[in-house]
Design a protein around this motif. Sequence first.
Motif, PDB file in Angstrom:
ATOM      1  N   VAL B 182      30.009   4.333  -6.534  1.00  0.00           N
ATOM      2  CA  VAL B 182      31.369   4.052  -6.997  1.00  0.00           C
ATOM      3  C   VAL B 182      31.253   2.829  -7.916  1.00  0.00           C
ATOM      4  O   VAL B 182      31.569   1.720  -7.519  1.00  0.00           O
ATOM      5  N   PRO B 183      30.746   3.023  -9.149  1.00  0.00           N
ATOM      6  CA  PRO B 183      30.455   1.842  -9.980  1.00  0.00           C
ATOM      7  C   PRO B 183      31.690   1.276 -10.676  1.00  0.00           C
ATOM      8  O   PRO B 183      32.754   1.893 -10.709  1.00  0.00           O
ATOM      9  N   GLY B 184      31.477   0.091 -11.256  1.00  0.00           N
ATOM     10  CA  GLY B 184      32.545  -0.622 -11.965  1.00  0.00           C
ATOM     11  C   GLY B 184      32.212  -2.084 -11.846  1.00  0.00           C
ATOM     12  O   GLY B 184      31.567  -2.498 -10.894  1.00  0.00           O
ATOM     13  N   CYS B 185      32.628  -2.881 -12.805  1.00  0.00           N
ATOM     14  CA  CYS B 185      32.292  -4.291 -12.739  1.00  0.00           C
ATOM     15  C   CYS B 185      33.526  -5.142 -12.958  1.00  0.00           C
ATOM     16  O   CYS B 185      33.732  -5.657 -14.066  1.00  0.00           O
ATOM     17  N   PRO B 186      34.355  -5.389 -11.942  1.00  0.00           N
ATOM     18  CA  PRO B 186      34.167  -4.838 -10.603  1.00  0.00           C
ATOM     19  C   PRO B 186      34.712  -3.416 -10.528  1.00  0.00           C
ATOM     20  O   PRO B 186      35.252  -2.912 -11.505  1.00  0.00           O
ATOM     21  N   VAL B 187      34.592  -2.826  -9.353  1.00  0.00           N
ATOM     22  CA  VAL B 187      35.162  -1.505  -9.145  1.00  0.00           C
ATOM     23  C   VAL B 187      36.682  -1.634  -9.100  1.00  0.00           C
ATOM     24  O   VAL B 187      37.222  -2.674  -8.751  1.00  0.00           O
TER      25      VAL B 187
END
Lengths: 153, 297
Positions: B182-187
């Motif tokens: 569940v990626p994302g920076c941030p999610v």
Amino acid sequence: MVTNSMFYMEQITRLRQSIEYYRAMVYSTACPAKRMYYQDVLLIEVDRLLALISQQSLMPPAPPTPFNRKGEAQQRQKVFTPEELAQFDGADGRPAYVAIAGVVYDVSREATWGGGTHFGLYAGQVLTAEFTGCHSGKEAILQQLPQVGILQT
Amino acid sequence: MGKKKDYGQEKDWQCPVLESKAQTAGQLISTALEKLACQEKMNLIWLEATGCSGNIISLLNAEGPDVIYLLKEMVNLRYNNSLMAAEGDLAFEQFLETLETEFILVVEGAVATRENGLYNVLASHQGQWVTALEAVQMAGGKAKYVLAVGTCASHGGISAARPNPSGSQSIQEVLARPVIKVPGCPVHPDWVIGTIAHLIAFGLPELDLKGRPLIFYGVTIHDHCPRRSYFDQGIFAKKLGEPECMFKLGCRGPITRTDCPTRQWNEYVNWPIGDNTPCIGCAREGFPDGMEPFVRY
């Protein structure tokens, strides 16, 4: 010469067929994502058609005389020196070209080449080693790209 | 050139999102709650490994539903160093007890592997340091589901950026079992809570080839972008602040799969391109090194 013309007429006919097909799919698809996909593929085929037409005149070339030797040379593809290629690095809104295996491709509108860069690589360079290192076996990728010339050897 | 192409038999290309589109995070959650009304809440362990804790903070920003809802109605959060009340050995005991139950493991941050993981110590237990590597492998072996939340946990991300002095790796690289990414920076908090909701009500969601839930990662930002018609017409912004497509300025929307344009951030009010800055591909494998330069002039 005749064989060449036939070959290019065949290419053009194929491209026209695929353009008609994709156009029909664009009109008949309900799903917006699918429609965008077909529009993308349609644009690729149109680009190919335009590249084909601009690279090769459909008129049979005139027989060589002392007066139009230059005319013949113009029909050959543009030859890029490494310095010329480096100009087309995608910065400042310039087109982004890359050279792979001696052929110069235009990646200005390639989705994976935002800002003229691709996973840490910059346009305006020879990227043969990088391409074969990452996309070996996927030479079909190159056939999708518009060609703008060849690299000076 | 010269290869025969049969245009009449185009492979039937199905849009994977059309079906999943019907299920928003909110709908999933209310269905999950109906099902949960008659059963015990599942335990959840949230480990903060080699990262910046950005994802737990993003979780606290959740709105639909918020984190109180998650904690009260959806799961029993048994262990998380930021949110739990217990400290020290007592806290880690709770971690060890939860390992013997059915639980979901959420890991944010990559896992440092150099010096046997000593670059990231998670806890101290009976005088011994417990590294993130140990904790992730202990819990990862026993969890019903493992979620790698955030780009560092999913793909290495910033923790693993050149020259990677801590030897950080993604969760999948240190666990020999399937890990949902569940990626994302941030999610985005919805992506995590929505995936947890799907897990507790329906089990495993449909995942793409990289192990990401198709519900949230099925379509590129480019295909949902409000500036898309500028791209299609070849009208590009020449500098930041102009309203046209920012592709020539280095936008990574075409290669990043999330629903940022539609869901948006900070309680659904804004997102990078909506705020005149190009997408940097923060949810992509290869972020940050492969997504640089973020802006190209």
